[in-house]
Design an enzyme around this catalytic site. Structure first.
Site: not given
Ligand code: GLU
Length: 490
Positions: A258-262
């Site tokens: 997910s864009k929250r982490k990568n």
């Protein structure tokens, strides 16, 4: 793939143009591409743009560019044409409607006149009773005359598939073996929405059949949709393609990527200076499709190597980890292996391209006394990290907590806004007004996060040139870094 499937396969990727092209699309694209090239097959690119609420007009072009950047060329698609076009679903709505009519006529589908309010009430009851959300089948029981009456009263309707009330559907997943779903767990899926557009399920099955797809190679998240698809193939009397569901890429903590982490946008990786060779190599490592001796010995291989040695049957269903540290290491290896000329060429085609530099120059010309100041005024365009300290980013009258909460709002607003100065300005102002932040506080905070400084060339124009993917990444990294600092303070 088994011996009888060796030749002339037809595979596809079917991305939906809902935003930036996703690394997952490149991953699935690579596997489809390799399978097609290895077996003298055809690789089709189909654009699944039937969800008009999530449609982003620039997305299709970005998908094309990202796949081209990686060198994953397709044989048939909206831009190159082909014998089974059009390859953009919004241009095929008539085909889906005709096919929905066939299902209505054979009794495999029915019109549903339930209103959104009625459906919502049912959903609430089901939630209260802790039951899964299911259509209760109200309109399955309508008589012919009731349907006629509703039609002549011009009541809006959707078309749903009639899933058998009992029994089960079994299909074969080529990596996992037989998978069975009880029909009690399969909803009467909407096939045609009230706006006349098909849902993914109908359009996907109709197109895979009409485009003669032999092997559906897609992400694992579609497994639970597959029984619906199989029931549709059966209702049409069509043969079912082979299904291969690829494991989902995961963050280092094993959650779904997910864009929250990568960063997940391919545009980001390209603009941030990753080489396509490194990205392909990295994606090729995911899931174990390369023979273990090659995989483990060097971990480095080219697209050519993959065409020779990759075997989709080796893919392990356990989720491969999209480890950014690994990708950066690989990218470094590829960068160092370039000849000096090629390395310079890589810089000149990305972060030092004429296109990028000339736009930046245009922003600072009026602010300079000597050309030597260029670097001072523009360093944030070339740096990877510009983390400002609180003295720089914290507005005088604001606490650190409310400032970070506001920065998170800025991130959400920027994510949802078209990337032009004309669109960004009112969107940011409106959000700031709603939260009681002055325009000055609002833009100063953003300036500090983006440039690391309280002074910069015009902010919105700078953001437009720097690009959406990298601006959002910079905000996310700022927020992450602040969270970590807060953790240390505690
Ligand atoms: N449109 C779907 C997506 O965006 C395609 C899934 C499939 O390959 O069937 O991923």
């Amino acid at each position: 793939m088994t011996a009888d499937t060796e030749q002339n396969i037809r595979v596809r990727i079917a991305p939906s143009p809902t935003g930036d092209p996703h690394v997952g699309t490149a991953y699935i694209g690579l596997i489809n591409f390799l399978c097609a090239r290895q077996r003298n097959g055809k690789f089709v690119l189909r654009i699944e743009d039937t969800d008009r609420t999530r449609f982003v007009s620039t997305s299709e072009q970005m998908i094309f560019e990202a796949l081209r950047w990686l060198g994953l060329s397709w044989d048939e698609g909206p831009d190159v044409g082909g014998p089974y076009g059009p390859y953009r679903q919004s241009e095929r709505t008539e085909i889906y409607r005709e096919h929905a009519d066939l299902l209505l006529a054979s009794g495999s589908a029915y019109r549903c006149f339930c209103t959104p309010e009625e459906l919502e009430a049912v959903r609430r009851q089901q939630m209260a009773a802790r039951l899964p959300a299911r259509y209760p089948g109200t309109c399955r029981r309508l008589s012919v005359s009731e349907v006629e009456a509703n039609l002549s009263a011009a009541r809006p309707f959707v078309i749903r598939m009639k899933v058998p009330g009992s029994g089960s559907t079994t299909f074969r997943d080529e990596l996992r073996g037989a998978i069975t779903f009880e029909h009690t767990n399969v909803d009467d899926q909407v096939l045609i929405k009230s706006d006349g557009f098909p849902t993914y399920h109908l359009a996907n099955v109709v197109d895979d059949y009409l485009m003669r797809i032999t092997d559906v190679i897609r992400a694992e998240e579609w497994i639970s949709s597959t029984p619906k698809h199989v029931l549709l193939y059966q209702a049409f009397g069509w043969p079912v393609p082979r299904f291969w569901h690829m494991p989902l890429l995961r963050n280092v903590d094993k959650s779904k990527i997910s864009k929250r982490k990568n960063p997940v946008s391919l545009v980001y990786y390209r603009q941030a200076g990753y080489l396509p060779e490194a990205m392909l190599n990295f994606l090729g490592l995911m899931g174990g499709g390369m023979p273990a001796d090659i995989n483990n010995a060097t971990e480095k291989f080219t697209l050519e190597d993959m065409m020779q040695h990759f075997d989709i049957r080796n893919i392990r269903p356990a989720g491969p980890v999209f480890d950014l540290t690994k990708l950066r290491w690989l990218n470094g290896e590829y960068l160092r292996a370039l000849s000096p000329q090629a390395f310079y060429g890589a810089l000149r085609s990305t972060i030092l391209s004429d296109h990028y530099l000339s736009r930046i120059a245009g922003l600072v010309q009026t602010r300079m006394e000597t050309l030597g100041q260029f670097g001072d005024l523009t360093n944030f365009f070339f740096a990877e990290n510009v983390l400002p300290p609180p003295e720089v980013f914290l507005p005088k009258k604001r606490s650190i907590e409310e400032t970070l909460a506001f920065a998170a709002e800025q991130l959400a607003t920027l994510e949802a806004t078209e990337w032009t100065a004309e669109a960004l300005e009112p969107a940011l102002k409106q959000m700031g007004d709603a939260k009681g932040w002055s325009v000055k506080e609002n833009f100063m905070l953003l300036r500090a996060i983006l440039t690391g400084s309280t002074m910069s060339p015009p902010l919105l124009e700078s953001m437009v040139i720097f690009g959406k993917a990298r601006t959002l990444d910079r905000l996310r990294r700022f927020l992450d870094a602040q969270k970590k600092t807060a953790g240390h303070r505690k």
